[in-house]
Write a protein that holds these residues in place. Structure first.
Motif, mmCIF file in Angstrom:
data_model
loop_
_atom_site.group_PDB
_atom_site.id
_atom_site.type_symbol
_atom_site.label_atom_id
_atom_site.label_comp_id
_atom_site.label_asym_id
_atom_site.label_seq_id
_atom_site.Cartn_x
_atom_site.Cartn_y
_atom_site.Cartn_z
ATOM 1 N N ALA A 103 -1.810 30.144 8.635
ATOM 2 C CA ALA A 103 -0.358 30.097 8.812
ATOM 3 C C ALA A 103 0.248 31.483 8.651
ATOM 4 O O ALA A 103 1.210 31.840 9.350
ATOM 5 N N GLU A 105 -1.100 34.230 9.513
ATOM 6 C CA GLU A 105 -1.364 34.960 10.742
ATOM 7 C C GLU A 105 -0.379 34.567 11.829
ATOM 8 O O GLU A 105 -0.080 35.369 12.708
ATOM 9 N N MET A 106 0.126 33.345 11.761
ATOM 10 C CA MET A 106 1.029 32.856 12.807
ATOM 11 C C MET A 106 2.489 33.245 12.541
ATOM 12 O O MET A 106 3.306 33.190 13.450
#
Length: 119
Positions: A103, A105-106
């Motif tokens: 998450a 990274e997003m």
């Protein structure tokens, strides 16, 4: 044509007076002896005592086996279920960390520092 076989009068059911038999009145000698009908008095208390002993042995064996079953169920709980539960908690924490890392990274970056992780 008539049948030559005749019915046995002793096999016929008595009619009218229930105390009368087809062969005449019922006599005391017609009854089976008392020893053939009832347990002799000297064996009666022995049979009762034996049945009590058997019931007592069955009860004691049942209680001993129930205590052994309780001990084994406690062993299963401490040796298998608790470690499995602890292992499941470690796995859940690992997966949660992995989901959090993905998450992160997003999430869009707003600058040189990530605002989502500042306290």
């Amino acid at each position: 044509m008539r049948s030559s076989a005749r019915a046995d009068p002793r096999s016929a059911e008595p009619r009218g007076n229930p105390s009368a038999s087809p062969n005449g009145p019922i006599r005391a000698s017609d009854h089976p002896p008392a020893s053939a009908v009832a347990v002799p008095p000297r064996e009666g208390p022995h049979a009762v005592a034996v049945s009590w002993v058997v019931a007592l042995v069955i009860g004691i064996v049942g209680l001993v086996q129930l205590a052994d079953l309780d001990r084994r169920s406690q062993e299963v709980n401490t040796e298998a279920l608790v470690p499995a539960r602890q292992l499941a908690e470690v796995r859940r924490a690992f997966l949660q960390t992995r989901v959090d890392a993905l998450a992160d990274e997003m999430l869009p970056k707003t600058g040189p520092e990530d605002v989502a992780h500042q306290a």
